[in-house]
Design an enzyme around this catalytic site. Sequence first.
Site, PDB file in Angstrom:
ATOM      1  N   THR A  81       0.874  -1.229   0.058  1.00 28.74           N
ATOM      2  CA  THR A  81       0.029  -0.081  -0.003  1.00 28.74           C
ATOM      3  C   THR A  81       0.785   1.212   0.007  1.00 28.74           C
ATOM      4  O   THR A  81       2.008   1.091   0.581  1.00 28.74           O
ATOM      5  CB  THR A  81      -0.942   0.093   1.058  1.00 28.74           C
ATOM      6  OG1 THR A  81      -0.030   0.356   2.567  1.00 28.74           O
ATOM      7  CG2 THR A  81      -1.692  -1.214   1.318  1.00 28.74           C
ATOM      8  N   ASP A  82       0.381   2.278  -0.422  1.00 29.97           N
ATOM      9  CA  ASP A  82       1.100   3.680  -0.307  1.00 29.97           C
ATOM     10  C   ASP A  82       0.730   3.983   1.324  1.00 29.97           C
ATOM     11  O   ASP A  82      -0.408   3.395   1.695  1.00 29.97           O
ATOM     12  CB  ASP A  82       0.295   4.634  -1.193  1.00 29.97           C
ATOM     13  CG  ASP A  82       1.250   6.013  -1.251  1.00 29.97           C
ATOM     14  OD1 ASP A  82       2.203   5.866  -0.519  1.00 29.97           O
ATOM     15  OD2 ASP A  82       0.924   6.742  -2.197  1.00 29.97           O
ATOM     16  N   TRP A  83       1.609   4.847   1.755  1.00 33.70           N
ATOM     17  CA  TRP A  83       1.490   4.990   3.340  1.00 33.70           C
ATOM     18  C   TRP A  83       0.318   5.402   3.735  1.00 33.70           C
ATOM     19  O   TRP A  83      -0.063   6.523   3.332  1.00 33.70           O
ATOM     20  CB  TRP A  83       2.693   5.846   3.574  1.00 33.70           C
ATOM     21  CG  TRP A  83       4.060   5.005   4.052  1.00 33.70           C
ATOM     22  CD1 TRP A  83       4.629   4.999   4.988  1.00 33.70           C
ATOM     23  CD2 TRP A  83       4.686   3.981   3.329  1.00 33.70           C
ATOM     24  NE1 TRP A  83       5.890   4.094   5.080  1.00 33.70           N
ATOM     25  CE2 TRP A  83       5.810   3.582   4.124  1.00 33.70           C
ATOM     26  CE3 TRP A  83       4.493   3.585   1.962  1.00 33.70           C
ATOM     27  CZ2 TRP A  83       6.764   2.533   3.470  1.00 33.70           C
ATOM     28  CZ3 TRP A  83       5.553   2.494   1.608  1.00 33.70           C
ATOM     29  CH2 TRP A  83       6.479   1.890   2.339  1.00 33.70           C
ATOM     30  N   GLY A  84      -0.591   4.574   4.681  1.00 31.99           N
ATOM     31  CA  GLY A  84      -1.744   5.120   5.073  1.00 31.99           C
ATOM     32  C   GLY A  84      -2.710   4.755   3.872  1.00 31.99           C
ATOM     33  O   GLY A  84      -3.966   5.306   4.185  1.00 31.99           O
ATOM     34  N   GLY A  85      -2.538   4.105   3.016  1.00 32.24           N
ATOM     35  CA  GLY A  85      -3.477   3.735   1.912  1.00 32.24           C
ATOM     36  C   GLY A  85      -4.365   2.411   1.998  1.00 32.24           C
ATOM     37  O   GLY A  85      -5.170   2.172   1.110  1.00 32.24           O
TER      38      GLY A  85
END
Length: 815
Positions: free
Chosen positions: A228-232
């Site tokens: 995932t993208d960070w926090g995604g």
Amino acid sequence: MKYAEIISRMTLEEKASLTSGKDFWQSMDIARLNIGSMFLSDGPHGIRKQAAAADHLGLNPSIPATCFPTSATVANSWNEALGEEIGEYLGREAVAQKVNVLLGPGINMKRNPLCGRNFEYFSEDPYLAGKIAAGYIRGIQSQGISACVKHFCVNNQEERRMAIDTVVDERTLREVYLTAFEIAVKEGKTKSIMSSYNLLNGTYTNENVHLMYDILRGEWGFNGVVITDWGGSNDRVAGLIAGNELEMPTTAGETNEEIIQAIKSGRMKEEVLDQCVDRLLDLIFTTEEIYKESSSEFSKEKHHRIAQKVAEESIVLLKNDENILPLKKGTQVAIIGDFAEKPRYQGAGSSIVNPTMLHNSLDCFKESEFISVGYESGFERYGKKSKKKIEKACELAKKADVILLYIGLDEATEAEGLDRQDMKIPDNQIDLLNALYEVNQNIVVILSCGSAIEMPWIKKVKAVLHGYLGGQAGSSAMLRVLSGEVNPSGKLAETYPLHYEDTPSFDNFPGKEVSVEYREAVYIGYRYYDTANIDVLFPFGYGLSYTTFEYSDIKVNKDKVTFKIRNTGTVPGMEVAQLYVGCRSKEIFRPKKELKGFAKVFIDPGETKTVTIPFDDKTFRYFNVKTNKWEVEQSDYKILIGASSDDIRLIDSIFIEGTGAPLPYNKELLPSYYSGKANNVGKEEFETLIGRKVPVSTWDRKKPIGYNDTIAQCQYAKGWFARFAFHMITFAYWFLRKIGKRMTANVIMMSIYHMPFRGIARMTGGVVNMPMVDGILMIANGHFFKGLSHLLKERSKLIKGIRSDETIAKVIKES
């Protein structure tokens, strides 16, 4: 499965733990099974491994690393081999810093010139982006670590990027927005991919089974890891089911428990988790092999020289009236512009690199064969007007033969997390240029910016050299081009429109509330301008040289096109020859022509070289929405060889037998698309194209605020406290910009304003959990005391849980 034996020895809790981060940049380890942590680091154009507190916004400095030119710059080289060389050097530095996964390259399409992260992306064309990205990947992974191609996919705006729903038809998705990723997977063999924040046609990308399973793993055969993208991460279990193995950063075990409960309840089979863990283990074990050897070191000086070489080959000569360039030895030059002293050499946000060394133009000129009559900054970097600075610059300009004017966009204008407001150079820089023109008309502009700009001032200058964002050695590279030691060979990887209003996505960018509609379909960039006959400032593929090239003798067969190029000038040079293909049939709407190949060749004066560009599986294909697969239309195809998309030098044709697929469209219902004038498509016609109703694009203000609503929506909240907080945030943003703190103001937009409420939990590493977010939402929805009580109660439970875990860990350690 490759690691079935190891997985069989894991507990369910251990398997779940591997699918979420250990902290901000590391994956989880399991010591008893000798499973180590991976370190993941930003690095599209340099390694950003932070030594201090970790963040995702580029606020804290990182360990020094070579700052190579950005992807937008390197794309102008049109050189796959150069991309691979950059990748090798990036890989070596990653190994030296003990990085397992390098988070790059970024290969999203430049749908719109104002996307704030365009400096990190290669091109508006998927074929060019994919080919250079594949080179990067091969280079990075040749050093034993993994590249991580991002952001998968249709992440083409920064505003509300964590919650926007991208509405796009299937054909456009495949042909424009997925082709670069397909090349990265099939030709680059990337070991990992980063999923994007946004939704695709109503489903978050990392939960989108059609995207992640049917296409990525099914059609392309990808067997690596999706991160995932960070926090995604939205629904962690749905992400795992779709094949999104690793969630970053840590959620302190909160989502691990969601996975465990999903398996116990039967929502997800344990075999699905096992498959994800198997792929994760493969990435962990294969990228740690290099670290069993002695630690790798690298030569800062050698890597700096490579960064300079890359910058030199990526500089684009846009204008050269009266052959004012290259400058002759002994020319008296006035060096004007703040960027000459403090170079603009990279973007802003998560890709910020702490360079090992940094050249500026003033220092470089001390060793040049030009005569400097002096330097004046001429303008305030962040836009404040100064009549005094302009007057001093004009006095200096009177003493010079040539003005070297260093202008462009500042770091606060091009940044991750927010889009640009316009395509203009700041007014104070234009005021300076206009004043200089009145005293000395021999002006050479050196541009520094990472994306397309308008140039209404271009008639007032003799030459324009565009360095884009040239990395730590960009100033030295520019000087060598100015002097003629290097013959410029860069060509634009994106179109420069005359006016922003001319862009095909002008009316549909950015999506402001719930969704963004890609009504222009396949007509992005040159595909639109060429088909709709729209004049542009500089076409895709454009770039001048200090020499001239003549094309001749085209020959076409079913496998390739060959032709000759002769250097008809007086200096050696490199030419980028571009293959475009256009279908003569009008039964299926298409762009007038599309890039299907390119070759960069070095040619000495008077020399002729034969160039061959092979056809491949992408040369004649289109995606048929009726058959749901790639097809070939039977037709005559134009084979066009050009020096740019607008400068076609050779034309031939070939007849191609088709696959006999049924026609996918009714011509009468899609007039805008068949004409190519797709810049103002109506809602009904777009719905015909996508085959369904478009979602309502505005917020439903009657509904309570939920997890996936952004902080910005607090302006409509029922709770007075939430509305007050919103107004305080917007005031802080306004005030910080007013007093010149634009970078700090941008952080508010990036990290607060456009953050969905779930992001408060996903991005804080366990400091805030989802039950606490529930309390915050109660407050936002008008239940202040109930929400505050819930928030404090859940915070207390979280702290007690952390203390309990620490106590258990201490007992285990002591025993």
